[in-house]
Scaffold this motif. Structure first.
Motif, short mmCIF file in Angstrom:
data_model
loop_
_atom_site.label_atom_id
_atom_site.label_comp_id
_atom_site.label_asym_id
_atom_site.label_seq_id
_atom_site.Cartn_x
_atom_site.Cartn_y
_atom_site.Cartn_z
N VAL A 20 0.83 -1.21 0.00
CA VAL A 20 0.00 0.00 0.00
C VAL A 20 0.86 1.26 0.00
N SER A 21 2.11 1.14 0.42
CA SER A 21 3.01 2.29 0.47
C SER A 21 3.41 2.76 -0.93
N SER A 22 3.18 1.95 -1.94
CA SER A 22 3.50 2.29 -3.33
C SER A 22 2.21 2.45 -4.12
N ASP A 23 2.13 3.45 -4.98
CA ASP A 23 0.93 3.64 -5.80
C ASP A 23 0.67 2.43 -6.69
N VAL A 24 1.74 1.87 -7.26
CA VAL A 24 1.58 0.70 -8.13
C VAL A 24 1.11 -0.50 -7.33
N GLY A 25 1.73 -0.73 -6.18
CA GLY A 25 1.32 -1.84 -5.33
C GLY A 25 -0.10 -1.68 -4.82
N ALA A 26 -0.45 -0.44 -4.43
CA ALA A 26 -1.81 -0.16 -3.94
C ALA A 26 -2.84 -0.42 -5.02
N LYS A 27 -2.50 -0.08 -6.27
CA LYS A 27 -3.44 -0.31 -7.38
C LYS A 27 -3.69 -1.79 -7.58
N MET A 28 -2.63 -2.59 -7.49
CA MET A 28 -2.81 -4.05 -7.64
C MET A 28 -3.60 -4.62 -6.47
N CYS A 29 -3.29 -4.17 -5.25
CA CYS A 29 -4.00 -4.67 -4.07
C CYS A 29 -5.47 -4.26 -4.06
N GLY A 30 -5.81 -3.22 -4.79
CA GLY A 30 -7.20 -2.77 -4.85
C GLY A 30 -7.91 -3.18 -6.11
N ALA A 31 -7.36 -4.18 -6.82
CA ALA A 31 -7.95 -4.64 -8.08
C ALA A 31 -8.16 -3.48 -9.04
N GLY A 32 -7.15 -2.60 -9.12
CA GLY A 32 -7.21 -1.47 -10.03
C GLY A 32 -7.54 -0.14 -9.39
N ASN A 33 -7.89 -0.15 -8.09
CA ASN A 33 -8.31 1.08 -7.41
C ASN A 33 -7.35 1.36 -6.25
N ALA A 34 -6.33 2.17 -6.50
CA ALA A 34 -5.31 2.45 -5.48
C ALA A 34 -5.89 3.26 -4.32
N LEU A 35 -6.76 4.21 -4.62
CA LEU A 35 -7.34 5.06 -3.58
C LEU A 35 -8.15 4.22 -2.60
N TRP A 36 -8.90 3.26 -3.12
CA TRP A 36 -9.69 2.34 -2.27
C TRP A 36 -8.77 1.60 -1.30
N THR A 37 -7.62 1.15 -1.79
CA THR A 37 -6.68 0.39 -0.97
C THR A 37 -6.11 1.23 0.15
N VAL A 38 -5.70 2.46 -0.17
CA VAL A 38 -5.11 3.33 0.85
C VAL A 38 -6.14 3.69 1.91
N ARG A 39 -7.36 3.97 1.49
CA ARG A 39 -8.43 4.26 2.45
C ARG A 39 -8.69 3.05 3.37
N LEU A 40 -8.72 1.87 2.78
CA LEU A 40 -8.96 0.65 3.56
C LEU A 40 -7.84 0.44 4.58
N SER A 41 -6.61 0.70 4.17
CA SER A 41 -5.47 0.59 5.09
C SER A 41 -5.65 1.50 6.29
N MET A 42 -6.02 2.75 6.05
CA MET A 42 -6.18 3.71 7.14
C MET A 42 -7.38 3.35 8.02
N MET A 43 -8.47 2.90 7.41
CA MET A 43 -9.64 2.53 8.21
C MET A 43 -9.32 1.36 9.13
N GLY A 44 -8.48 0.44 8.67
CA GLY A 44 -8.08 -0.66 9.53
C GLY A 44 -7.30 -0.18 10.75
N TYR A 45 -6.51 0.87 10.55
CA TYR A 45 -5.70 1.39 11.66
C TYR A 45 -6.51 2.22 12.65
N LEU A 46 -7.76 2.50 12.36
CA LEU A 46 -8.62 3.12 13.36
C LEU A 46 -8.79 2.21 14.57
N CYS A 47 -8.59 0.91 14.36
CA CYS A 47 -8.69 -0.05 15.47
C CYS A 47 -7.59 0.19 16.50
N GLU A 48 -6.50 0.86 16.09
CA GLU A 48 -5.42 1.15 17.03
C GLU A 48 -5.82 2.20 18.06
N LEU A 49 -6.94 2.88 17.84
CA LEU A 49 -7.37 3.91 18.79
C LEU A 49 -7.63 3.34 20.19
#
Length: 272
Positions: free
Chosen positions: A166-195
């Motif tokens: 997710v730290s790379s735009d190219v990697g994030a795009k692959m992890c999101g099945a073509g949607n890098a923004l979706w992947t980065v948002r999902l990563s951050m939403m998961g870290y809300l659990c750290e609150l």
């Protein structure tokens, strides 16, 4: 005699026929063939590593060194600081990790929820993720391996695999099945659990230092209960409302392994 259904009905029935196992491997490819194709054509970890920008990798090593030095200092100071910190020298590193990542994720999501773009989340990709990856690596070295805690080790390895691309735009795009923004948002939403983790650390400290019940101990318990309820609902929504509906897209994008890891990562956090 039974009247055959109209052609349109037959076509609709075929469209809604359940997928076969072979479909997951794209037109009958074997598991080995599918795995080989995935390694060669759609490997987000490789693409993140060779994207030409090694800022993230450098910062992971830098933060890892920082955490290891901090741990060495805390071990050295054990006789000086005394209890309860002497019995848990990893507390400060844990507090740095969970507080920083959860607050940063909350801030970025809050400010860019409706119209956020990839450039709005560079801070997460180049600071939040490297910090978290370094902490997980350090915790594996100073806790998981020495203590033999297999569950936490499994959690950390899963998080490393899920978030590094997710730290790379190219990697994030692959992890999101073509949607890098979706992947980065999902990563951050998961870290809300750290609150909830800073609250858990605060509760642990109060348990070790209080001589009698106090208002702040009751308060942190109440907040912690609500935070865990929110965490459960958040992870359930991410699994059922965000990840599951995109299963077919990940199969089509040849990211079944990544998708499985993503499901597994959220399930592991939910269980913990």
């Amino acid at each position: 005699a039974r009247v055959p259904p109209p052609p349109l009905v037959s076509a609709m029935a075929e469209d809604f026929a359940p997928p076969k196992l072979a479909d997951l491997f794209h037109n009958g490819r074997s598991v080995v063939e599918y795995w080989t194709e995935w390694l060669n054509e759609s490997n987000p970890w490789r693409e993140a590593l060779v994207d030409g920008d090694h800022t993230v990798e450098f910062r992971v090593l830098l933060f890892l060194a920082m955490f290891l030095i901090l741990h060495a200092v805390m071990l050295k100071l054990r006789p000086t600081v005394g209890e309860p910190l002497a019995s848990r020298p990893t507390l400060i590193a844990n507090q740095i990790h969970c507080s920083t990542t959860s607050v940063l994720a909350t801030y970025l999501l809050w400010n860019n929820w409706s119209d956020g773009k990839m450039e709005d989340f560079v801070l997460w990709q180049q600071f939040g993720i490297p910090l978290s990856l370094a902490y997980f690596m350090a915790d594996i070295l100073w806790y998981c391996i020495p203590s033999g805690d297999g569950l936490i080790l499994f959690h950390h390895i899963t998080m490393l695999l899920c978030h590094y691309p997710v730290s790379s735009d190219v990697g994030a795009k692959m992890c999101g099945a073509g949607n890098a923004l979706w992947t980065v948002r999902l990563s951050m939403m998961g870290y809300l659990c750290e609150l909830s983790n800073p609250l858990m650390n605060w509760r642990w400290w109060l348990l070790q230092t209080l001589e009698k019940d106090r208002f702040d101990f009751a308060l942190v318990n109440i907040i912690l209960v609500f935070s865990f309820i929110g965490r459960t609902f958040l992870l359930g929504w991410l699994l059922i409302g965000v990840l599951v509906p995109r299963a077919a897209e990940f199969v089509e994008a040849k990211q079944v392994f990544v998708y499985t890891l993503c499901i597994l990562g959220h399930a592991v956090i939910l269980l913990l």
